[in-house]
Each structure stands twice: as C-alpha cells, then as structure tokens.
Enzyme design. Structure first.
Site, PDB file in Angstrom:
ATOM      1  N   HIS A 192     -24.122 -27.262  -7.655  1.00 41.21           N
ATOM      2  CA  HIS A 192     -23.473 -26.743  -7.968  1.00 41.21           C
ATOM      3  C   HIS A 192     -23.035 -25.863  -9.227  1.00 41.21           C
ATOM      4  O   HIS A 192     -23.396 -26.122  -9.871  1.00 41.21           O
ATOM      5  CB  HIS A 192     -22.097 -27.821  -7.399  1.00 41.21           C
ATOM      6  CG  HIS A 192     -20.990 -27.613  -6.934  1.00 41.21           C
ATOM      7  ND1 HIS A 192     -19.787 -27.474  -7.804  1.00 41.21           N
ATOM      8  CD2 HIS A 192     -20.145 -27.191  -6.152  1.00 41.21           C
ATOM      9  CE1 HIS A 192     -18.856 -26.732  -6.988  1.00 41.21           C
ATOM     10  NE2 HIS A 192     -18.997 -26.929  -5.648  1.00 41.21           N
ATOM     11  N   ASP A 204     -22.044 -29.994   0.675  1.00 40.68           N
ATOM     12  CA  ASP A 204     -22.303 -28.977   2.536  1.00 40.68           C
ATOM     13  C   ASP A 204     -23.841 -29.664   2.787  1.00 40.68           C
ATOM     14  O   ASP A 204     -23.803 -29.483   4.184  1.00 40.68           O
ATOM     15  CB  ASP A 204     -22.570 -27.229   1.941  1.00 40.68           C
ATOM     16  CG  ASP A 204     -21.373 -26.737   1.154  1.00 40.68           C
ATOM     17  OD1 ASP A 204     -20.412 -26.663   1.684  1.00 40.68           O
ATOM     18  OD2 ASP A 204     -21.370 -26.538   0.173  1.00 40.68           O
TER      19      ASP A 204
END
Length: 437
Positions: free
Chosen positions: A313, A371
């Site tokens: 991320h 996700d």
C-alpha cells in the site's frame, strides 16, 4: 538548500549563499507535523519539488489519521477495528461528518434524514436511457452524480451551513440508489425503489437484487452486516487521489455534486479503486494452489505483467488494519452462503501464507491490503466485477463529503493551485512554415 534543523517552533534552512530562512513548525495532534513553506517562493524564488505529493501536506484535517508503519487507521480518533465491529455505517457517517458519534436521538434523526432522501427525481429514470446498455456502471454513476445539480437546484449555496448539510445528506442517501440503478440498467432489470423500512446496507442490497415480481424477497441479515462492514472499512482514507481531487474541485467553489463526481472519476482508475478486481484476475491466472510457487517466482523475477496484487500500500508499511477485518468477513459470508470449498479463498489463504513467509516480500513490507479479500466477498454475494469500484464509491461518498465540508468551513480556504518546475524549451521566436527546416 543545505540541511535544516528545528529551533523550538521554527525550522531554519540555509541557502547556498549562506542566507538562513525560518519556516514555522505545523504541529499535529497525532503523527508527523510539517513545515509551513508558504513563503518559500517569495523568499527564494524556488518551489518545493514533490512529484505525486507523497511528502506534501496539502491541508489540515481532523477526520482521518493513518499510521502506515504501525498499521493504524482512526476515524475521528476511533480505531477502525472498534467501529467496524460495533457501529453501523450510518453511525460512522455521522461521526465523519460531525466529529462525534451520535446519541440515540441524533442517530434516529440522521437515519430518518437519509431515508427521506434515498429516492431519486423521477426524471432521472429517463436520464439513464441516454446510456448504452453495455455502458460501464462507473460511467453511469459518474455521469448521473455529476448531473444531480440539474435536478436539485436548491441547497447549492455552499456558503450556507444548512445547504452544505442538505447536499451532504442527499449525496450519501442517493448515490446507493444511483449505483443500484446502474447495475439494474446494465443487467436489463427493472429499477427497484428504496424502502424506508430497511437499514442502509440492507436497503442497498435490496435495490441491487430484489425484483418487483417477488414481493417475498428478503435480504440475508449476515450479508447485510457484511455489506455494512465493507462500507465502513472504505468510508474514508485520508488524502488519497480521489479525496484530493474532491478537495481540489471544491476549492474552486464548484457545487458539491460536481465535486463528488470528480472524486468518482479519480476512483475509477485501476491504480486506485480497481485493485480488488485485479486480485480476482490474479487468482484466476494462478488457477490452482500448486501453481503458487511458480507464480511467486515470476513476481520475484519481475516478469512482464506478473504482479502480486492485493499486497502492499502507498501508505501502509505494515498490515492494513482493514485487511484482517475483511478476511474474517470473508469467512462469515462464505460460511453463511454454504461455500465450503471456494477455490479462490483457498488460493488467497495459501498465497497469503507463502508471501508472508518469504523474505522477499517481508523485507519490502508487502502485506495484504483491504482489496485482497474484498473481491472474493463481493463475488460470493453475486455482485459482478464491473460493480466493485461502484461499491467503493458508495462507501467513500461519506468521506468525500466530510472532507469537502471540512475544507469549505476552514478559515482562509483558497483555491488549490500547485506549482510546477518547467523543463520545456525557453522563450523562442516563431518561424514561418516555409523557413522551418
């Protein structure tokens, strides 16, 4: 420029000529503070160079805090783990908008306001007819939200607190209906109107899957709770690309519907809102647990087109705190639906285990993000991949609206206008076409 140091509440920077400049220290309540460099250009005729704004604080905000190294996400000071477990999405929405959790009376009023505004102007049905049947749902969502100011002329004076409040409620309440209708339109199904007797997430699922021909249809409460949690996990995430876009558009004084439509457009990019769909494609590409070691090796060899999706991320350099909650939610949904041998989940679990034991990924701080499991959940619930980013937008609307509202209400708010460092041709004279070589 040379080195810098702190002297109390002031940073001093020295230029190559030996001149020392002082810049105020901007303190934060939690996390890193900053240096107020608004006078940098006036003092030096230089601008700060920060492509992608990764080290630039574009605003002050009291809404969301992230500590990427420690894996912490706070909404108005409350840990995301506590909110996702104990609060409903409307409670979280009220918190983001107003700064405090609502009491029972405030929550009842807020839920009533949301229900009052879930309906769409009836002419918006005709607006959908302008889209092709094979239009992407995100295109329909972006276009329809951008057009809302053509249907709701009142409440657009952003200088009035009551108008800002009305616009916020309208957006949070109506975007789920628009999203559900975009899904229905792309499927060739009749539009389903919202029901005031259902909760927020339950109502959204009802509009997605119910049919007028089946009056007995009921939303599974486990799935409604999972959807509520998904919405909460995605409600806000500090100054990401889409939120920054909303603030940038909002700084011009644009109406709130246009501002949120700009955020939807930014979210549509695969590097931002389409990551969970990319995870499903990756798992389908791997195909079987026995193929994971070979796939991992291709990732480490940096073969073209082979990437480990759902890991890492821009902000988190530790576990994304939302990922653990999403993993548990995934198990709950699959268990409720009786999906005991879901190949994608088996693949995901094994891929996560192998990656977290591999020094290549651990040393690069590539941990699962939100996700990684969300796509599996949505697929199991019967939601097509084309709707994944739309669902993201439904959740993030409250964050966008909260950030927009905070920006408008901040003293000294001004239009955003980043600088650049020009590297093109210097001034030159025009040459007629006949004399050009």
């Amino acid at each position: 420029m040379g080195t810098n140091n702190t002297e109390g509440d002031v940073f001093t920077l020295s230029t190559p000529s030996g001149k020392e400049l002082s810049f105020p220290h901007v303190k934060a309540s939690v996390g890193p503070g900053g240096i107020d460099i608004r006078k940098l250009y006036a003092e030096t005729e230089l601008v700060a160079y920060d492509p992608g704004f990764g080290d630039t604080g574009s605003c002050e905000s009291k809404i969301t805090f992230i500590d990427g190294d420690k894996g912490i996400l706070l909404y108005r000071g409350y840990p995301i783990e506590q909110l996702s477990e104990n609060a409903t999405f409307p409670e979280v929405s009220y918190l983001l908008l107003n700064g405090e959790l609502p009491n029972a009376e405030q929550l009842e009023t807020f839920n009533g306001d949301l229900r009052k505004h879930t309906m769409l102007h009836e002419q918006i049905r005709n607006f959908f007819n302008g889209f092709r049947r094979d239009a992407h749902p995100m295109a329909m969502l972006c276009g329809t939200v951008g057009a809302l100011s053509a249907f709701y002329h009142d409440g657009l004076d952003i200088t009035k607190p009551e108008d800002r409040e009305l616009s916020a409620i309208r957006l949070i309440a109506k975007i789920p209906t628009i999203a559900a209708w975009a899904h229905s339109y792309s499927q060739g199904s009749p539009f389903v109107y919202p029901r005031n007797d259902l909760g927020f997430a339950e109502n959204f699922l009802y509009m997605l899957f119910a049919l007028p021909s089946d009056p007995t249809y009921k939303v599974n409460p486990i799935l409604a709770r999972a959807m509520d949690r998904i919405l909460t996990l995605h409600a806000d995430h500090e100054q990401n690309a889409s939120t920054s876009t909303v603030r940038l558009a909002g700084s011009t004084g644009a109406n709130p519907f246009a501002c949120i439509a700009s955020g939807i457009a930014a979210l549509w990019g695969p590097a931002h809102g389409g990551a969970n769909e990319a995870v499903l494609k990756m798992l389908a590409q791997i195909g079987d647990v026995k193929n994971i070691p070979a796939f991992i090796q291709k990732v480490k060899n940096k073969e073209d087109g082979v990437k480990l999706m759902g890991f890492g991320h821009r902000v988190y350099k530790n576990f994304d705190p939302r990922a653990k909650i999403m993993q548990q939610t995934c198990k709950e949904v699959l268990g409720e639906l009786g999906i005991k041998d879901e190949p994608l989940l088996e693949l995901a679990v094994e891929l996560e285990r192998i990656a977290l034991e591999d020094d290549y990924f651990v040393s690069r701080k590539l941990y699962p993000n939100v996700d990684f499991y969300s796509g599996i959940i949505l697929k199991a619930m019967g939601i097509p991949t084309s709707m994944f980013t739309v669902l993201f937008a439904v959740a993030r609307t409250v964050g966008w609206v909260s950030q927009w509202k905070e920006m408008i209400e901040q003293p000294g708010q001004r239009i955003s206008r980043p600088r650049q460092i020009y590297t093109g041709a210097p001034k030159r004279d025009f040459v007629p076409v006949g004399k050009r070589g």
